[in-house]
Write an enzyme that holds these catalytic residues in place. Structure first.
Site, PDB file in Angstrom:
ATOM      1  N   LYS A 119     -21.335  23.530  47.923  1.00  0.00           N
ATOM      2  CA  LYS A 119     -20.403  24.544  47.399  1.00  0.00           C
ATOM      3  C   LYS A 119     -18.985  24.013  47.339  1.00  0.00           C
ATOM      4  CE  LYS A 119     -23.097  28.613  47.562  1.00  0.00           C
ATOM      5  NZ  LYS A 119     -23.202  30.062  47.602  1.00  0.00           N
ATOM      6  N   LYS A 201     -31.910  23.908  42.912  1.00  0.00           N
ATOM      7  CA  LYS A 201     -32.434  25.249  43.176  1.00  0.00           C
ATOM      8  C   LYS A 201     -31.835  26.268  42.203  1.00  0.00           C
ATOM      9  CE  LYS A 201     -29.533  27.809  46.433  1.00  0.00           C
ATOM     10  NZ  LYS A 201     -29.642  29.222  46.128  1.00  0.00           N
ATOM     11  N   LYS A 204     -28.066  32.333  41.881  1.00  0.00           N
ATOM     12  CA  LYS A 204     -27.591  33.447  41.071  1.00  0.00           C
ATOM     13  C   LYS A 204     -26.162  33.242  40.613  1.00  0.00           C
ATOM     14  CE  LYS A 204     -27.511  36.492  44.987  1.00  0.00           C
ATOM     15  NZ  LYS A 204     -26.491  35.933  45.873  1.00  0.00           N
TER      16      LYS A 204
END
Ligand code: ATP
Ligand code: MG
Length: 336
Positions: A119, A201, A204
């Site tokens: 992230k 992966k 969302k």
């Protein structure tokens, strides 16, 4: 039900961030297990809005998505009377325990978390300290409720391990305080991959709309996304190395139909990827249609949702306060 009474059923805790409408990754990897476990366990489920602000959020959008995530939890079939379902920021114990646990977490161990690395690359302009201490807040979420099991996707396994380490360390210093939680990760569906880049992966918050299927996508949109899913040039439906796209579609199909990989290979022997993709899309549509229909109904009744959220927060506050009080005594804070 009272916390810590010996006869209570094993407790389950999990949470989902209101960062966007959940994907089939979230659904197959986590939410479906939340529902499956709700019959046999004492379940506590949260909308993790405190976690969501580790990435910059537009306030109005965050508010809307928080309510949507809450409505969605009711739409996957969770009963707010039987489960504790709440919004994380409504219960103040989470940030309080997180601060205390920050002081029992080593900088080095937090630095090894792969989600932080991923992230911080994705949001290079906002590598904030909250993103770094995210797993400590997650540890607080879990340990406050003395959870026995935590149903999560495979991407959260490392965070569950650090939670266990923190809990064991604290118990080692102060005596038994926290239940040591175990991850519950399903065999199939624990890691649904992006439809456009099947080595990553499905997430969302992925900005590419073709990469993920949202739980609320229309049947048309679902069909289109599966038809354009990245595969390979072999044109044989089989599970194998170097076939990330097909492996992913097979896992999704297996999750929705209950069929084994072998059964799927037989079913599509001699058929092309086109047929297979249509079948995967149809299975997903069938699985999601009742959820979407319930959601569209629930989201129109804000008063009911807020009432459920208030009840959930009251119950969560009551359970978690007991753990927080115990921790504060043990650490040596002067009692009021
Ligand atoms: P974000 O990109 O905002 O982090 P996310 O898709 O990773 O979104 P989270 O709210 O972080 O979703 O995670 C909710 C739950 O969904 C967690 O239990 C997580 O392990 C699970 N999960 C997330 N992505 C996947 C995936 N691709 N496959 C299976 N489970 C997943
Ligand atoms: Mg995530």
């Amino acid at each position: 039900m009272e916390n810590n009474t010996p006869q209570r059923r094993p407790r389950v805790l999990s949470a989902i961030q209101p960062t966007a409408i959940p994907t089939i990754g979230n659904y197959l990897g986590a939410l479906r297990n939340w529902k499956a476990m709700s019959d046999d366990y004492d379940c506590v489920y949260a909308v993790a809005d405190l976690h969501a602000i580790t990435v910059r959020q537009d306030p109005a959008t965050l508010r809307r998505q928080t309510l949507e995530a809450f409505a969605l939890l009711l739409s996957i079939g969770l009963d707010p009377e039987k489960n504790v379902i709440f919004i994380q920021s409504h219960v103040n114990t989470h940030s309080q325990l997180a601060w205390i646990l920050d002081c029992y977490t080593q900088f080095g161990e937090a630095s090894r978390m792969t989600q932080f690395k991923d992230k911080s690359q994705k949001h290079a302009d906002n590598v904030n300290v909250g993103l770094f201490t995210y797993p400590v807040l997650m540890a607080a979420d879990i340990l406050l409720y003395q959870a026995n099991f935590v149903p999560i996707g495979a991407d959260q396994k490392q965070h569950l391990e650090i939670t266990r380490d923190i809990a064991e360390r604290f118990n080692g210093i102060y005596g038994n305080t926290f239940t040591i939680p175990e991850a519950f990760i399903g065999k199939v569906g624990a890691r649904v991959m992006s439809l456009q880049n099947p080595t990553q992966k499905m997430s969302k918050s992925d900005p590419n709309p073709k990469a993920s299927v949202s739980i609320l996508d229309t049947p048309d949109a679902i069909m289109k996304k599966f038809k354009s899913a990245v595969t390979d040039s072999e044109a044989v439906v089989r599970y194998g190395e170097g076939k990330d796209g097909i492996n992913n579609l097979m896992s999704i199909y297996s999750c929705c139909t209950g069929k084994s990989f072998e059964e799927i290979e037989n079913e599509f022997a001699g058929k092309g990827y086109g047929d297979f993709k249509v079948s995967v899309a149809e299975a997903v549509i069938e699985e999601l249609t009742p959820v979407r229909e319930r959601f569209n109904e629930r989201i129109t009744d804000k008063a009911y949702l807020m009432e459920c959220a208030a009840k959930g927060a009251d119950m969560a506050q009551r359970i978690s306060q007991r753990t927080l009080d115990k921790v504060m005594r043990k650490v040596g804070f002067l009692q009021k």
